[in-house]
Design an enzyme around this catalytic site. Structure first.
Site, PDB file in Angstrom:
ATOM      1  N   THR A 132      -6.130  -1.465  10.205  1.00  0.00           N
ATOM      2  CA  THR A 132      -5.929  -0.510  11.301  1.00  0.00           C
ATOM      3  C   THR A 132      -5.623  -1.168  12.641  1.00  0.00           C
ATOM      4  O   THR A 132      -6.426  -1.932  13.170  1.00  0.00           O
ATOM      5  CB  THR A 132      -7.128   0.449  11.485  1.00  0.00           C
ATOM      6  N   LYS A 168     -13.268   2.206   1.087  1.00  0.00           N
ATOM      7  CA  LYS A 168     -12.939   2.164   2.512  1.00  0.00           C
ATOM      8  C   LYS A 168     -14.188   2.514   3.313  1.00  0.00           C
ATOM      9  O   LYS A 168     -14.773   3.578   3.134  1.00  0.00           O
ATOM     10  CB  LYS A 168     -11.805   3.146   2.824  1.00  0.00           C
ATOM     11  N   ARG A 183       0.846  -1.195   0.000  1.00  0.00           N
ATOM     12  CA  ARG A 183       0.000   0.000   0.000  1.00  0.00           C
ATOM     13  C   ARG A 183       0.878   1.241   0.000  1.00  0.00           C
ATOM     14  O   ARG A 183       1.814   1.354   0.798  1.00  0.00           O
ATOM     15  CB  ARG A 183      -0.900   0.000   1.244  1.00  0.00           C
ATOM     16  N   ARG A 211     -10.870  19.828   9.085  1.00  0.00           N
ATOM     17  CA  ARG A 211     -10.161  20.328  10.267  1.00  0.00           C
ATOM     18  C   ARG A 211     -10.656  21.700  10.653  1.00  0.00           C
ATOM     19  O   ARG A 211     -11.108  22.484   9.806  1.00  0.00           O
ATOM     20  CB  ARG A 211      -8.644  20.388   9.997  1.00  0.00           C
TER      21      ARG A 211
END
Length: 479
Positions: A276, A218, A35, A76
């Site tokens: 993860t 994802k 990846r 953000r």
């Protein structure tokens, strides 16, 4: 290189693993594909990594897949006059469209799509959920919230929106530029699309890619779960991205969601990757925790196609050890006495197609007669996917004349991919299969194998034939 392991390992490359010698060590330790995280890799770095992976592939003689992971929208807050502020549960705090430095009462939110989409009652999670806010008043220009939990907020912390469906797509302008660069190499096999919310998010990337790469969605947003069957149908593969999913969903719900997604993908015959923090402690320690080993084993027991390493292989102190440990855990689980029963219990019913019927029959014959391997000829990769969907107990050898197909199938459970020319006739088809099974270490003279292929030979999508073959003393078909 015979892995003797069915689940695949996806390793992320980064500062600790960008050199060609290290990439080769990771591959030899068990990494089946790599990846490249476009959140951190420049286009020059990406091209260098691709060249190094392909060099390792050429030396090792086995197809290696490459996944480019697009960054997706990064939401953000702005900056504060004093870098950070202290907050108290119950107080009011506002996010608005003024770019003035923030204070203890407000902060700039440079995302008009959030200001327009959030509704009263929606949650806003800051800094991976360390600060939880709940919207009480929204006018499209500001969001007045109440602090639910957490005590501070600082510059540029990320914002998660578990209750809000944003009107923007999953592709940002940076993603479009990165995707163009990825496609220009003609050497990447998969693209991962971050923060998919709806089936429509896949339309733009599919239009740009035009089949040149596989699209991996994802799953890290609650909204994606509401339409997951449609998303799976439009995706070539899925990634259970547990990091952001664990921020936007209650942590205790993530294991159940993981099982749900693995089983849904298995029913659909689409590859699924679990990602993860699988061996997170190995970023700085040479051995994992017992809980991490258990976490990896659960994904393997569930029948996930691949399990992924992130920072463990990208920036950790023990990248090779992390890959070796993951491979060792996976191999041990697959030898466990309970493994076949668990895999069989979750096996999906075949669809009413010729390819599914052939794959089902191949698996049943191979297991009943205790054959050494299932060999499938596959040009597009579809036959390989259907063979894997059956989760046979014997090895699956996928033979393809197309290197891109073999590389893309490197993420698929149980497939050992070999690039070979199309057979010239039925005799060549059987002899070639027998010879490759022996040379790749999956059988020996005296063994029997089963072969699935399409007739006329070399016709994509025409799998319609099964042949049981006996490996003779010369490594070719004896009968």
């Amino acid at each position: 290189m015979n892995r003797n392991r069915k689940v695949k390992i996806l390793a992320t490359l980064g500062p600790a693993s960008s050199e060609e010698a290290m990439i080769q060590k990771l591959h030899e330790a068990g990494a089946d594909l790599f990846r490249i995280n476009m959140s951190h890799a420049s286009h020059d770095v990406m091209r260098t990594l691709i060249q190094r992976i392909r060099s390792v592939e050429s030396r090792c003689g086995r197809p290696i897949g490459i996944l480019a992971d697009l960054q997706g929208p990064k939401l953000r807050v702005g900056k504060f006059a004093d870098t950070k502020v202290e907050l108290k549960p119950g107080q009011t705090f506002t996010l608005d469209n003024s770019d003035a430095p923030g204070d203890a009462t407000r902060v700039y939110l440079p995302h008009p799509e959030i200001l327009e989409a959030v509704k009263p009652g929606d949650r806003l999670l800051i800094d991976d959920g360390k600060l939880a806010l709940r919207a009480v008043k929204c006018d499209g220009k500001s969001i007045v919230t109440t602090v639910v939990s957490g005590t501070k907020i600082s510059d540029k912390k990320g914002v998660s929106l578990p209750d809000t469906l944003l009107g923007v797509g999953a592709l940002t302008e940076k993603d479009r530029i990165d995707l163009d660069a990825v496609l220009a190499t003609n050497d990447v096999d998969w693209v991962a699309l971050s923060f998919v919310q709806r089936p429509d998010d896949l339309a733009e990337v599919r239009k740009i890619a035009r089949g040149r790469v596989g699209i991996m969605s994802k799953i890290e947003k609650p909204q994606a779960l509401e339409r997951i069957d449609e998303i799976i149908e439009l995706s070539d593969a899925l990634m259970v991205a547990r990091g952001d999913l664990g921020v936007e969903m209650p942590l205790e719900s993530v294991p159940g969601i993981q099982k749900q997604l693995i089983r849904a993908c298995r029913r659909a015959g689409k590859p699924v990757v679990v990602a993860t923090q699988m061996l997170e402690s190995m970023i700085s320690a040479p051995v994992p925790t017992r809980a991490e080993v258990s976490d990896v084993s659960i994904a393997v027991f569930e029948g996930a196609d691949a399990i992924m390493l992130s920072a463990e292989s990208a920036s950790g102190d023990y990248p090779v050890e992390a890959v070796s440990m993951m491979a060792s855990v996976a191999s041990t689980v697959e030898r466990d006495v309970n493994y076949p029963g668990i895999i069989y219990a979750q096996r999906a019913q075949p669809e009413a197609t010729g390819a599914d019927a052939i794959s089902l029959a191949a698996r049943q014959i191979a297991e009943t007669l205790k054959l050494s391997a299932v060999v499938c000829y596959t040009s597009s990769g579809t036959t390989g996917l259907r063979a894997s969907r059956e989760r046979p107990q014997v090895p699956i050898i996928a033979l393809s004349p197309i290197i891109q197909t073999a590389r893309r199938l490197s993420v698929v459970w149980g497939l050992h991919c070999v690039v070979t020319n199309d057979a010239s006739d039925l005799g060549d088809m059987v002899d070639r299969a027998c010879r490759i099974v022996v040379s790749e270490g999956f059988g020996k003279p005296g063994d029997r194998i089963i072969i699935s292929a399409g007739f006329p030979l070399g016709t994509p999508g025409a799998t319609n034939m099964l042949r049981i073959a006996y490996i003779g003393s010369d490594g070719l078909s004896g009968i």
